[in-house]
Design a protein around this motif. Structure first.
Motif, short mmCIF file in Angstrom:
data_model
loop_
_atom_site.label_atom_id
_atom_site.label_comp_id
_atom_site.label_asym_id
_atom_site.label_seq_id
_atom_site.Cartn_x
_atom_site.Cartn_y
_atom_site.Cartn_z
N LEU A 38 0.82 -1.22 0.00
CA LEU A 38 0.00 0.00 0.00
C LEU A 38 0.85 1.27 0.00
O LEU A 38 0.54 2.24 -0.69
N SER A 39 1.93 1.26 0.77
CA SER A 39 2.78 2.46 0.81
C SER A 39 3.43 2.71 -0.54
O SER A 39 3.59 3.86 -0.97
N SER A 40 3.79 1.64 -1.25
CA SER A 40 4.39 1.79 -2.57
C SER A 40 3.38 2.30 -3.59
O SER A 40 3.71 3.14 -4.44
N VAL A 41 2.16 1.76 -3.52
CA VAL A 41 1.10 2.23 -4.42
C VAL A 41 0.82 3.71 -4.17
O VAL A 41 0.67 4.51 -5.11
N MET A 42 0.73 4.11 -2.88
CA MET A 42 0.51 5.51 -2.53
C MET A 42 1.66 6.38 -3.04
O MET A 42 1.44 7.47 -3.60
N ALA A 43 2.89 5.90 -2.85
CA ALA A 43 4.07 6.67 -3.26
C ALA A 43 4.05 6.93 -4.76
O ALA A 43 4.32 8.05 -5.21
N LYS A 44 3.75 5.88 -5.54
CA LYS A 44 3.70 6.06 -7.00
C LYS A 44 2.58 7.03 -7.38
O LYS A 44 2.72 7.86 -8.28
N GLY A 45 1.45 6.93 -6.65
CA GLY A 45 0.33 7.83 -6.91
C GLY A 45 0.66 9.29 -6.61
O GLY A 45 0.10 10.21 -7.21
#
Length: 458
Positions: free
Chosen positions: A317-324
């Motif tokens: 989730l943190s990686s998805v948020m970061a990319k977003g």
């Protein structure tokens, strides 16, 4: 081979699964009746509920006849004592222990695990092994897997073939003709759900994952040839300040002076402690899932988000948020194989599987013959192996083009006198050469036989 495994967690289960599939006699010990029941229900192994460091439990598990003990419980001291008892009471020949606490591994204490003190043959530190894997992936953006062989002179990289990849739709033998000075060999290909060893007439297509063996100083050129010219990250955000996160941050500080790091750790005491240990890294206390904290860390300007917490869900989730929020790329620690297939769908650029890294390290010592290194790929569907050729090996003295190698096996490189030799048809393998071979699961035993210390080939 008779093997006792202490610890039925993810790593212990994974090792038991691999060894049982190869028809070894495996006993697994754990204090959790639930884990042992799961092992008994799903694997062809014997399970014992109890402490792996207790003599009567080891005896019941067959320590008197065991060839090897692999202690991978969550507790270093249990692993150490289990190996000591296996040595002192049962004379088990090979003892492997997982050690997590870095204080045991300090250079000044390197004699601790010797036959005169604590008789453990192999120490495995998952944090160091995984940390080094993460660092190799950071150093080579564009590669989805990176493994070193022959003192680091030979590298295996896994490279995704994109639509604009210059080498797709071209027979592999033609690539050798087009780039005669490039010592790179495609040894394995993942296409869809299948993994196979390619022939010289085969072509790569868009979407393939190619396993390529090459020389250390030719890795970046090889990546470029496959259409990957990504620049190495200089602005990195690390989520998770555990042993792995701290090791990665500290090593980057030592090796790459121009790389700027920000590290997010949710436990305040731990954050304060690692802030004292690190010199140039900015340490932020809070959750990697806190959008405000990510913005405070300048996530929109970051080249890479490296998520190394103990939770797969937080890492994803943190990686998805970061990319977003504008981060260019992500590298994630994923323990559960269930998430590996989802990583690409979720936009995760690369992941590291700690269990696979640890299992590969163990297999290096389980494999018979002059095996120097083993790396398990695609959850055990194949292995890439470095082995030393002996006088008795059927590979020695015959031109490679005349060797009748079993299906599911391909030679990727030969290491002789400190130099890598590409496996062209006219090359002859000599005694003491180190050979890097890609082998499908069904061919691994044959690779072992080729490098056995025996005269059974005469």
């Amino acid at each position: 081979m008779r093997v006792i495994i202490c610890g039925a967690g993810q790593v212990g289960y994974g090792i038991a699964e691999r060894l049982a599939a190869e028809r070894n006699d495996v006993s697994v010990i754990d204090t959790s009746a639930q884990l042992i029941q799961a092992v008994r229900d799903s694997l062809d192994v014997r399970g014992f509920v109890g402490h792996g460091s207790h003599p009567e439990v080891l005896e019941a598990a067959g320590a008197q006849q065991a060839d090897m003990i692999i202690a991978v419980t969550l507790h270093d001291e249990v692993n150490i004592v289990a190996c000591e008892i296996a040595h002192a009471l049962f004379n088990v020949p090979t003892k492997i222990a997982r050690i997590r606490a870095q204080s045991y591994l300090q250079p000044q204490y390197q004699d601790l695990f010797s036959r005169d003190h604590m008789p453990i043959d192999v120490i495995i530190s998952p944090e160091l092994e995984v940390g080094e894997m993460v660092l190799r992936r950071i150093a080579l953006p564009g590669a989805t897997d990176v493994v070193r062989f022959a003192e680091g002179k030979i590298i295996m990289v896994a490279i995704e073939c994109l639509e604009d990849c210059p080498v797709i739709n071209t027979p592999l033998k033609q690539l050798t003709e087009l780039f005669p000075d490039l010592p790179s060999t495609v040894v394995g290909v993942v296409r869809g759900d299948s993994l196979f060893v390619p022939h010289s007439a085969d072509q790569l297509i868009a979407g393939d994952l190619a396993y390529v063996v090459t020389q250390k100083d030719q890795v970046r050129r090889t990546l470029s040839l496959f259409g990957h010219d990504e620049q190495e990250a200089t602005r990195i955000i690390i989520a998770g300040g555990g042993n792995i996160g701290l090791y990665v941050a500290r090593t980057i500080e030592q090796r790459q002076s121009r790389t700027r790091i920000k590290l997010i750790e949710d436990q305040r005491e731990r954050a304060v402690r690692i802030a004292d240990e690190l010199r140039r890294t900015v340490v932020l206390n809070g959750s990697a899932l806190d959008q405000k904290l990510l913005l405070e860390a300048d996530i929109h300007d970051a080249d890479l988000m490296v998520a190394l917490t103990n939770s797969d869900q937080v890492n994803i989730l943190s990686s998805v948020m970061a990319k977003g929020l504008g981060c260019k790329a992500s590298l994630v620690l994923l323990n559960s194989p269930a998430y590996h297939g989802l990583s690409k769908t979720l936009g995760i650029d690369a992941y590291v599987n700690p269990r696979s890294v640890t299992i590969s390290r163990v297999l290096q010592h389980v494999r018979r013959g002059r095996i120097r290194a083993v790396h398990s790929i695609q959850q055990g569907l194949a292995e890439i192996i470095e082995a030393e050729a002996l006088e008795t090996s059927p590979l020695v003295g015959t031109a490679l083009r005349d060797l009748e190698l079993p299906d599911g096996m391909r030679i990727g490189a030969i290491f002789r006198d400190g130099q890598m030799i590409s496996p062209s048809g006219s090359v002859h393998i000599r005694p003491k050469d180190r050979v890097v071979i890609f082998a499908m699961q069904g061919a691994v035993k044959q690779v072992e036989q080729m490098f056995r210390v025996s005269l059974e080939f005469f």
